[in-house]
Each structure stands twice: as C-alpha cells, then as structure tokens.
Design a protein around this motif. Structure first.
Motif, short mmCIF file in Angstrom:
data_model
loop_
_atom_site.label_atom_id
_atom_site.label_comp_id
_atom_site.label_asym_id
_atom_site.label_seq_id
_atom_site.Cartn_x
_atom_site.Cartn_y
_atom_site.Cartn_z
N TYR A 124 -6.28 4.38 0.16
CA TYR A 124 -6.47 2.96 -0.19
C TYR A 124 -5.12 2.27 -0.33
CZ TYR A 124 -8.13 -1.26 -2.44
OH TYR A 124 -8.40 -2.57 -2.73
N ASP A 125 -4.18 2.90 -1.05
CA ASP A 125 -2.86 2.30 -1.24
C ASP A 125 -2.14 2.10 0.10
OD1 ASP A 125 -3.29 2.28 -3.94
OD2 ASP A 125 -2.13 4.08 -4.35
N ARG A 126 -2.35 3.03 1.02
CA ARG A 126 -1.62 2.96 2.30
C ARG A 126 -2.23 1.98 3.29
NH1 ARG A 126 -0.21 8.10 6.35
NH2 ARG A 126 0.77 6.86 7.99
N TYR A 127 -3.57 1.94 3.36
CA TYR A 127 -4.21 1.16 4.42
C TYR A 127 -4.89 -0.13 3.96
CZ TYR A 127 -3.44 5.21 7.41
OH TYR A 127 -2.85 6.22 8.12
N ILE A 128 -5.36 -0.17 2.70
CA ILE A 128 -6.10 -1.36 2.23
C ILE A 128 -5.22 -2.24 1.36
CG2 ILE A 128 -8.14 -2.17 1.02
CD1 ILE A 128 -8.79 -0.64 3.57
N ASP A 129 -4.59 -1.65 0.35
CA ASP A 129 -3.77 -2.41 -0.59
C ASP A 129 -2.37 -2.61 -0.03
OD1 ASP A 129 -3.05 -3.78 -2.84
OD2 ASP A 129 -2.70 -2.00 -4.06
N THR A 130 -2.28 -3.26 1.09
CA THR A 130 -1.00 -3.46 1.77
C THR A 130 -1.09 -4.73 2.61
OG1 THR A 130 0.58 -2.51 3.32
CG2 THR A 130 -1.74 -2.00 3.69
N ASP A 131 0.06 -5.28 2.92
CA ASP A 131 0.12 -6.46 3.78
C ASP A 131 0.12 -6.08 5.26
OD1 ASP A 131 0.21 -8.13 1.57
OD2 ASP A 131 2.40 -8.08 1.46
N GLU A 132 0.34 -4.81 5.55
CA GLU A 132 0.37 -4.37 6.94
C GLU A 132 -1.05 -4.15 7.45
OE1 GLU A 132 2.81 -0.96 7.41
OE2 GLU A 132 4.55 -1.85 6.40
N GLU A 133 -1.33 -4.63 8.65
CA GLU A 133 -2.65 -4.47 9.24
C GLU A 133 -2.68 -3.23 10.13
OE1 GLU A 133 -4.03 -7.91 11.20
OE2 GLU A 133 -3.82 -9.22 9.46
N SER A 134 -3.73 -2.43 9.96
CA SER A 134 -3.92 -1.24 10.79
C SER A 134 -5.30 -1.32 11.43
CB SER A 134 -3.81 0.03 9.94
OG SER A 134 -2.54 0.13 9.34
N PRO A 135 -5.39 -1.28 12.74
CA PRO A 135 -6.71 -1.33 13.37
C PRO A 135 -7.51 -0.08 13.06
CG PRO A 135 -4.99 -0.80 14.98
CD PRO A 135 -4.29 -1.17 13.71
N PRO A 136 -8.83 -0.17 13.01
CA PRO A 136 -9.66 1.01 12.72
C PRO A 136 -9.41 2.11 13.76
CG PRO A 136 -10.95 -1.01 12.63
CD PRO A 136 -9.64 -1.38 13.21
N SER A 137 -9.40 3.34 13.29
CA SER A 137 -9.27 4.47 14.21
C SER A 137 -10.55 4.57 15.06
CB SER A 137 -9.05 5.76 13.44
OG SER A 137 -10.23 6.12 12.73
N PRO A 138 -10.48 5.22 16.21
CA PRO A 138 -11.67 5.32 17.07
C PRO A 138 -12.87 5.93 16.38
CG PRO A 138 -9.70 5.94 18.29
CD PRO A 138 -9.28 5.78 16.86
N ARG A 139 -12.67 6.95 15.56
CA ARG A 139 -13.81 7.61 14.92
C ARG A 139 -14.42 6.71 13.84
NH1 ARG A 139 -13.30 13.41 12.98
NH2 ARG A 139 -15.53 13.32 13.41
N ILE A 140 -13.60 5.95 13.15
CA ILE A 140 -14.14 5.01 12.15
C ILE A 140 -14.87 3.87 12.85
CG2 ILE A 140 -13.50 3.33 10.38
CD1 ILE A 140 -13.53 6.19 9.38
#
Length: 576
Positions: A27-43
């Motif tokens: 959560y801290d790395r991917y959600i609670d951040t200003d950086e956007e990360s596209p969903p992985s293929p499996r997600i």
C-alpha cells in the motif's frame, strides 16, 4: 459504509501477521504515493473477471453492482488492487472475490478481519453478516480516535492548560501548563502575557486552574519568578463514573494493528494501514490508533532525543458500563509496563483523560512517566508487526496487575528486564542489572514459594539456583555454539584450565561475580573478546523468558540471546 479487500500478485504469506505487513508495504509503495503505476497484467485480468460477474459501477443502471467505486480498475496500481464494495453486498461479493483470487493464484487480504481470505472455515465470515463475530468490529471503515490533545510534532510541547492562574496573588494571571518534549519529558508551567506580574519565590506553591469540572489545584516548584515545573497531579474526582479513558502514547513505534482506518476525502481514499489495534481483555476493551503521519514523524526521530505523541488509546468496559479512574489504574500500569517490556525500552501512555456519561472531561492525570527516546529498531523480544503476540502478553499481564500481591514483584522484575534489555549504557551495567532481576525471580520462585528456606537458599551457589528455575520453566541451559561464539571459547578455555564444564547458568553467574566481586585483576572476563557482551545477551534472554513463563505466555518471541538473524525473526517460547 464500505467493505474493503486487498488482492495482490505474489507469494502467499505464511500467516495473517506477515500478510498484514506485506499489505502495508505494498500500500505504501503503490497506493499511498504520488507516482502512478499501471495495473500489472495479472491484476488487470483479475479485475476483468470481477466485472464479468458484476458490472462496473459506471455501467450499473439497475443498482445490482456491489462495487463502491468505478471504474474498478482505477483502484489498482502495480501488483495490488485495494477496492471497496457496498456493505450490504459484502458477504457474497467478498467471498466470490476471495475465491476468484485464490483460483488465479493471487493473494487476498481482508483488512477488517486482519487475515487472509478465503477463510479456512465459514465461521469467520460472520464479520460481514448481521449476526457478527464479536472478534471483529462492525463495518468496513473505522474512524480514528482524535484524542483529547492534538498530535504534536517531534520535540513540540503539548499544551495542557492556557488560561487564568489563581490562588497565589490577589488577582489571576494568564498562564500555561505544558508537557515539554525536548530534550526530556517534563511538566512545566509559566506565566504568559506582557505584564510584569511575577510570583514570590517559594519552595512550592499551589496554582488554581479552571478546568471543565471546576477549579483544580496543581502543586508546582519554581525556576524563576514566572516559571517552574511540577511533578504532576491527579485532577478531578477519581471516583466519578466514567464511560471511557483516553490516553496518549509517546515514542511508540507503529505496530501492526488488526484493522485499517479509512476515510474518504476530497482527494480520494485516505488509509491508515494496520492503524487500529483492538483487544477485549476480561471486562476491558482497549483500542489503540496510530497517528496518520506516523511514518513521517518517525523517520528521523531516533536520531534526536525528543518525544512525540504517536498513538491515541481508548479504554472502556466491554459492556459499556461505567467505571472509575481508580478501577482503571491497574490496566494503565499494565499497558505502560507491558509494551515497554516487549520493546526493551520505555514507552508511555501519558495524559489520561476520563470522560463521563455526558461526554465531558471529569478526571485527568498529568504526570511524566518513564519514557525513553525513540529507537529505529527496538531491542526487546516483541516484534511490533505481530499484533497477536502483544494481545497474548496483555491477556495474561493485565489480570496479573489486578492482583496487588502479584503486581508489585512483577513490576519490579519487568523494570529490571527493560533496563537490562535496552542496548544503551555500559554493557557491564546491563549484566549487573539483569543479574539482579534474575536473583529477584529466583528468590520469589524458590524462597517465597516455600520451596527452600532462607538458609537453604543462601548456602547453594547461584548457578545451581538459576539452573533449577530455568529447568523448571522449560528453558534450555546449554550454550549455542553458533550464536554465542565468545562464550563457547570461554567454556573451552575454562575446561582446559580447571576442568570445569560450564553451561549457561555457570557462565552468567561466573561473569557477574567477577564484575561485581573482583579478587584481583578483572582481565579474566575480557581475555576472550565478546564474553561480557554475550553474557549480557544470555542474561536478558533468561530474565525475559522467566517473566513470560511466570505469566503463562505461550506466543512468539524474538530470541534475545541471538546476535544475528533477520528483523522480525521469532520463535515459539520453549515451554509452549
């Protein structure tokens, strides 16, 4: 009200505690951040499968979708999706989402229950049904307790009173009482404003403060004519019926709670991951909430000797009935001592405030309890992300503190253990303090229990007494040659020199005696590098385990005799 689930792509954690920690990191790395990360293929594939079962909220014309947000894919980032669903449909939707995740080789974590899904049995699903399991709170979104005093920044004073001070002169004067948080904790008072008003210097005086429940007296001492300090006081009536007590923890690391605290803001969802720890112990309900910016205030706190409010705690009766401050005293003491014992340094629940049946402040305690500077990694036996270990400790410690005959010797033993475990000061000092704690335990177990007479105790060597109590508790007395290499070399040297075959109790008492009662040069204990250091490790290990065994604790602990290992490594207590 929503019910939330987290699903991620990765290895399945070994247990719920580790799963909660992994979720927090993701959560801290991917959600609670200003950086956007596209969903992985499996997600992305997982989200598509969910939408094949129920349409997206943006396309739900018949109000049949369980999702609380849309598009659902917007809740995903990288290998993680953390998504809400309508509480009225949570039982069916969460069960389907968990089973789907498992079928696709994904991990599903339920923040409300603090555990992995699918559940091993159907009984745990009561947390999302009307007839709920009492282990879990109602609702998927919990609101943090704001406390009575606002969170301070590191080293910033906490203002307890700012108003008229009377009782010492003919006229009241503007003044303030505050908890000073740098360079040490202290309760201080001062006269404020621009007037020349000052007090006649005396040894001590009683200030009159206007509180919600009336005028309260505070005994203070002087530094100058306009300021000074106080040892604190109990304000208000300790016998008034209370509905709850709110206390404020200082310098407590963030530990893994069972529940997450969430709120919807104008910018989206805000989450305190693992932010609430809750436990019902006997008649008492204990709730501890972490401050939302704990990560920011904690990052450099260990570098400076300052203090900061890190958590808010609420204490109440399980059945909602009233109680008095006097009846809650042993619970507050047990919590202060217990968390400090686990961490190996003092943390403190300060500034408890009693709230009456009308929601008004009716009782307060202003005192500066034992509290140490923050540490990045604590030296105690409790690993903070293991919420179940904390619960298991308090399950046995709070009832023990309710017994006055048991509480006082136990408190003293834990005081010894905290001081001996803390890795500050001279290591020789820690060995001696730990040895004093061991002697207190041995005396209680062997003499006060009636097992030995005073004379029988005095004529037996200390290593024999220590070995007996350790063996009775099921604690191994051998020296691990892989972990305690210096002590292993010492034992080998002593065997060659005198034929002595030493185990752990032999070494601990032998080194202690040569430090405290030298017969000449003390070089013998320093001849093998690391002997004193490893004697300290073994001493604190024995003392902590003996206390835990006396309480009946049967959970996990960090082995304090080990020099290496990874952060968070634990094992079952040896007698469990």
């Amino acid at each position: 009200m929503s019910y939330d689930l987290a699903v991620w792509d990765g290895d399945k954690p070994a247990d719920n505690a580790i799963a909660g920690e992994v979720f927090t990191q993701l959560y801290d790395r991917y959600i609670d951040t200003d950086e956007e990360s596209p969903p992985s293929p499996r997600i992305a594939e997982y989200v598509a499968a969910l939408l094949a079962r129920w349409v997206d909220l943006t396309e739900d014309e018949e109000d049949t979708s369980p999702w609380s947000t849309g598009p659902l894919i917007d809740e995903a980032a990288g290998p993680l999706i953390y998504f809400p669903m309508r509480y009225s449909m949570a039982e069916e939707a969460s069960a389907y989402a968990a089973e789907l995740a498992a079928s696709m080789g994904l991990v599903c974590f339920d923040p409300q229950a603090g555990g992995l899904r699918p559940y091993p049995s159907q009984e745990a699903q009561a947390c999302v049904r009307g007839g709920r399991d009492e282990r879990f709170p109602v609702g998927g979104s919990l609101v943090a307790d704001p406390g009575v005093y606002p969170f301070n920044m590191p080293g910033e004073s906490v203002v307890l009173y700012d108003g008229p001070i009377g009782g010492v002169e003919e006229e009241d004067a503007a003044g303030r009482v505050e908890l000073t948080c740098s360079p040490k904790l202290s309760l201080d008072w001062s006269l404020t404003g621009e007037s020349d008003f000052s007090l006649e210097l005396r040894d001590e005086v009683s200030l009159q403060l206007l509180r919600p429940y009336g005028v309260a007296a505070l005994r203070v001492s002087f530094r100058g004519q306009r300021d000074g300090w106080t040892n604190g006081a109990e304000l208000g009536d300790p016998a008034v019926p209370l509905k709850r007590v709110v206390a404020h923890w200082f310098n407590l690391p963030k530990f893994q709670g069972q529940y997450h605290l969430t709120e919807r803001t104008g910018e989206g969802k805000r989450l305190w991951s693992g932010g609430r720890w809750l436990r019902e112990i006997g008649d008492w309900k204990i709730v501890i909430d972490v401050r939302p910016d704990h990560k920011d205030v904690w990052v450099d706190l260990h570098k400076v000797h300052t203090y900061v409010m890190t958590h808010v705690m609420e204490l109440s009766r399980v059945d909602g009935s009233t109680f008095t401050a006097a009846e809650a005293e042993h619970v507050l003491r047990a919590l202060h001592v217990g968390l400090s014992f686990g961490l190996g340094r003092w943390v403190a629940p300060l500034l408890p405030v009693g709230i009456d049946t009308h929601g008004e402040v009716a009782w307060e305690e202003w005192r500066s309890l034992l509290c140490d500077p923050a540490r990045k990694i604590s030296s105690g036996w409790w690993v903070p992300f293991d919420s179940e270990a904390l619960a298991s400790l308090l399950d046995v410690l709070i009832p023990a503190f309710a017994d006055p005959g048991r509480a006082e010797p136990l408190r003293l033993q834990i005081n010894y253990a905290v001081t001996a475990t803390n890795d500050t000061g001279f290591v020789e000092q820690r060995v001696m303090i730990g040895a004093a704690g061991l002697e207190h335990v041995m005396w209680e177990r062997l003499v006060l229990s009636g097992r030995l007479t005073r004379n029988q105790y005095k004529v037996r060597p200390a290593h024999s007494l220590l070995r007996e109590v350790l063996q009775d508790a099921g604690i191994p007395t051998s020296i691990d040659p892989k972990q305690l290499t210096a002590l292993t070399r010492l034992v080998s040297m002593r065997r060659q020199e005198s034929g002595a075959d030493m185990d752990g109790p032999d070494v601990v008492t032998w080194v202690r005696n040569r430090l405290v009662h030298p017969t000449g040069s003390q070089d013998v204990v320093y001849r093998v590098s690391g002997v004193v250091m490893e004697t300290w490790l073994l001493t604190r290990h024995y003392l902590s385990l003996l206390i835990l065994e006396s309480l009946g604790y049967r959970g996990l602990y960090r082995n304090l005799a080990k020099r290496g290992g990874w952060v968070g490594e634990t094992e079952r207590v040896p007698w469990a």
